[in-house]
Design a protein around this motif. Structure first.
Motif, short mmCIF file in Angstrom:
data_model
loop_
_atom_site.label_atom_id
_atom_site.label_comp_id
_atom_site.label_asym_id
_atom_site.label_seq_id
_atom_site.Cartn_x
_atom_site.Cartn_y
_atom_site.Cartn_z
N GLY A 15 3.18 1.85 4.92
CA GLY A 15 3.29 1.66 6.37
C GLY A 15 4.35 2.61 6.88
N GLU A 16 4.76 2.40 8.12
CA GLU A 16 5.76 3.30 8.70
C GLU A 16 7.12 3.06 8.04
N ARG A 17 7.46 1.76 7.83
CA ARG A 17 8.80 1.45 7.31
C ARG A 17 8.80 0.89 5.89
N ASP A 18 7.69 0.36 5.43
CA ASP A 18 7.67 -0.20 4.08
C ASP A 18 6.27 -0.09 3.49
N LEU A 19 6.12 -0.60 2.27
CA LEU A 19 4.79 -0.65 1.65
C LEU A 19 4.25 -2.05 1.86
N ARG A 20 2.95 -2.19 1.83
CA ARG A 20 2.38 -3.53 1.90
C ARG A 20 1.50 -3.70 0.69
N VAL A 21 1.67 -4.81 -0.04
CA VAL A 21 0.84 -5.06 -1.22
C VAL A 21 -0.01 -6.28 -0.94
N ARG A 22 -1.34 -6.12 -1.03
CA ARG A 22 -2.23 -7.26 -0.78
C ARG A 22 -3.15 -7.45 -1.98
N TYR A 23 -3.50 -8.71 -2.25
CA TYR A 23 -4.47 -9.01 -3.30
C TYR A 23 -5.70 -9.60 -2.64
N PRO A 36 10.31 -1.82 -0.46
CA PRO A 36 10.86 -0.82 0.45
C PRO A 36 10.15 0.53 0.35
N LYS A 37 10.24 1.31 1.43
CA LYS A 37 9.60 2.62 1.50
C LYS A 37 10.09 3.56 0.38
N ALA A 38 11.34 3.37 -0.06
CA ALA A 38 11.94 4.29 -1.03
C ALA A 38 11.18 4.32 -2.36
N VAL A 39 10.54 3.20 -2.73
CA VAL A 39 9.86 3.18 -4.04
C VAL A 39 8.43 3.68 -3.95
N GLN A 40 7.99 4.02 -2.74
CA GLN A 40 6.58 4.39 -2.55
C GLN A 40 6.12 5.50 -3.49
N ASN A 41 6.83 6.64 -3.47
CA ASN A 41 6.38 7.77 -4.30
C ASN A 41 6.43 7.45 -5.78
N GLU A 57 -1.93 16.44 -6.10
CA GLU A 57 -2.90 16.46 -4.99
C GLU A 57 -2.74 15.23 -4.13
N ARG A 58 -2.23 15.39 -2.92
CA ARG A 58 -2.04 14.23 -2.05
C ARG A 58 -2.92 14.29 -0.83
N VAL A 79 -9.19 2.87 -10.16
CA VAL A 79 -8.18 3.25 -9.18
C VAL A 79 -8.76 4.25 -8.20
N ALA A 80 -8.54 4.03 -6.91
CA ALA A 80 -8.99 4.99 -5.89
C ALA A 80 -7.83 5.26 -4.94
N THR A 81 -7.56 6.54 -4.66
CA THR A 81 -6.51 6.85 -3.70
C THR A 81 -7.16 7.39 -2.43
N LEU A 82 -6.45 7.21 -1.31
CA LEU A 82 -6.97 7.66 -0.02
C LEU A 82 -5.78 8.15 0.79
N PRO A 83 -5.79 9.42 1.25
CA PRO A 83 -4.65 9.90 2.03
C PRO A 83 -4.65 9.26 3.42
N THR A 84 -3.56 8.60 3.80
CA THR A 84 -3.45 8.03 5.16
C THR A 84 -2.29 8.73 5.85
N VAL A 85 -2.04 8.39 7.11
CA VAL A 85 -0.99 9.11 7.84
C VAL A 85 0.41 8.83 7.28
N TYR A 86 0.60 7.69 6.61
CA TYR A 86 1.94 7.39 6.07
C TYR A 86 2.04 7.65 4.57
N GLY A 87 1.08 8.35 3.99
CA GLY A 87 1.11 8.57 2.55
C GLY A 87 -0.18 8.05 1.93
N GLU A 88 -0.23 8.04 0.61
CA GLU A 88 -1.49 7.65 -0.03
C GLU A 88 -1.62 6.14 -0.17
N LYS A 89 -2.79 5.64 0.21
CA LYS A 89 -3.10 4.23 -0.03
C LYS A 89 -3.82 4.17 -1.37
#
Length: 372
Positions: A15-23, A36-41, A57-58, A79-89
């Protein structure tokens, strides 16, 4: 943790400020945590390395798979990645091998429906189609059917895209369009490999449909899936794809439409007596003055406060009789076919759901969430 929560997918969304994890548990997404956003990468790179995906490749979507062992169970993650505006989902689909080795009895067939379905898959040839939207348990039903019919005297070949579960004693072929191995080309080769039973992951185009129907007419048992809303519209869909109606009519033996509904949690479901107005609104069949006892979801620690635990399938099984064959050849609409099928004892998805509500396995709200 996701595996222990019986999740089918894990979503990691920046997200803009953090990550969101959903099951996704029993078909419904639940928010689990917000790292937190810091652990995203760090998280994404680690998962991409495990899945053997190019971490540099991002900008492009990629996919891969991870094999892990959780509490003694072998689990595959797609696993599937998708580039979004705030980074890869990143989305991980959890494929649990033990869950696919279900018997048909575990899927929640009503006895009468199971009998109709058994009559079809025990025949030596013909086509059986399982229809429904994505994630309605079609492949689980087909695999369960294969487990029943599989024995050393029969040659069973499947074409899938991708092969989700590897089964013993069955030849599974994965399509590879880059190398020119499509459903249609794989099917042609398979029919030269002397199969008794052919499973086609999905009928997507006219060519695949044509070969599948021809295979069913030339003495093979063909199992496949199609995306339609109900059983009767599978017939008209094949005709719309450009297959001759007389071929569709004589090749198809049985169409099974299905949806997944969540099962009420046995520990906390509560009985209640609905008002007549509620029953009428739900078009629930009841005698005036009869007391109908149904159950509703409450929520406890065993089911994660959702009120539901596990899922079962609702089925609509249409056996293709002579009357239905005649209607298909006359280009009748799916409504006309449905009317005749219901007269001949087909339970619609809704009726099947209502029987399961009556038996206290699920709630009215849940059936109407998945069936129109």
């Amino acid at each position: 943790q996701a595996v222990n929560d019986r999740a089918s997918d894990i979503h990691i969304e920046p997200g803009e400020r953090d990550l969101r994890v959903r099951y996704r548990i029993d078909g419904v997404l639940h928010e689990m945590m917000h790292p937190p956003k810091a652990v995203q990468n760090g998280i994404l790179s680690r998962l991409k390395i495990m899945a053997d995906i190019n971490i540099a490749e991002r900008r492009l979507p990629q996919d891969g798979r991870i094999g892990i062992v959780v509490s003694g169970k072998q689990i595959d993650l797609r696993v599937a990645t998708l580039p979004t505006v705030y980074g890869e989902k990143l989305v991980m689909r959890i494929l649990d091998k033990s869950s696919v080795l279900l018997s048909l009895d575990d899927l929640g067939f009503l006895p009468e429906n199971l009998k109709r379905f058994e009559e079809s898959y025990t025949k030596p040839y013909g086509a059986i189609l399982v229809t429904g939207p994505t994630g309605s348990g079609k492949s689980t039903t087909l695999y369960a059917t294969l487990n029943v019919v599989s024995d050393p005297t029969r040659n069973i070949i499947t074409v899938e895209d991708p092969v989700e579960y590897r089964l013993a004693g069955i030849n599974q072929v994965q399509t590879n369009p880059k190398a020119g191995l499509t459903f249609a080309s794989a099917l042609r080769s398979i029919l030269r490999s002397d199969p008794d039973i052919v499973l086609i992951g999905e009928i997507r185009d006219r060519e695949t449909a044509q070969i599948a129907i021809e295979a069913a007419l030339t003495g093979h048992l063909v199992l496949s899936t199609l995306h339609t809303n109900d059983a009767p519209s599978a017939m008209t869909r094949l005709v719309e794809m450009g297959i001759e109606p007389f071929l569709v009519a004589s090749a198809l033996d049985c169409v099974l439409a299905q949806r997944l509904a969540r099962r009420l949690c046995e520990r906390c479901k509560e009985p209640y007596v609905p008002t007549e107005a509620e029953l009428t609104a739900a078009r629930f069949p009841f005698e005036p003055g009869e007391e109908v006892k149904l159950y509703r979801a409450v929520g406890c620690s065993a089911c994660g406060n959702t009120g539901y635990k596990g899922r079962m399938a609702l089925h609509e099984i249409m056996t293709v009789t002579e009357e239905i064959e005649r209607l298909v050849v006359e280009h009748a609409s799916s409504e006309a076919i449905a009317a005749v099928a219901t007269e001949q004892g087909m339970l619609t998805l809704r009726m099947d759901g209502i029987e399961k509500v009556r038996a206290g396995q699920t709630s009215l709200e849940e059936v109407f969430r998945v069936v129109v």
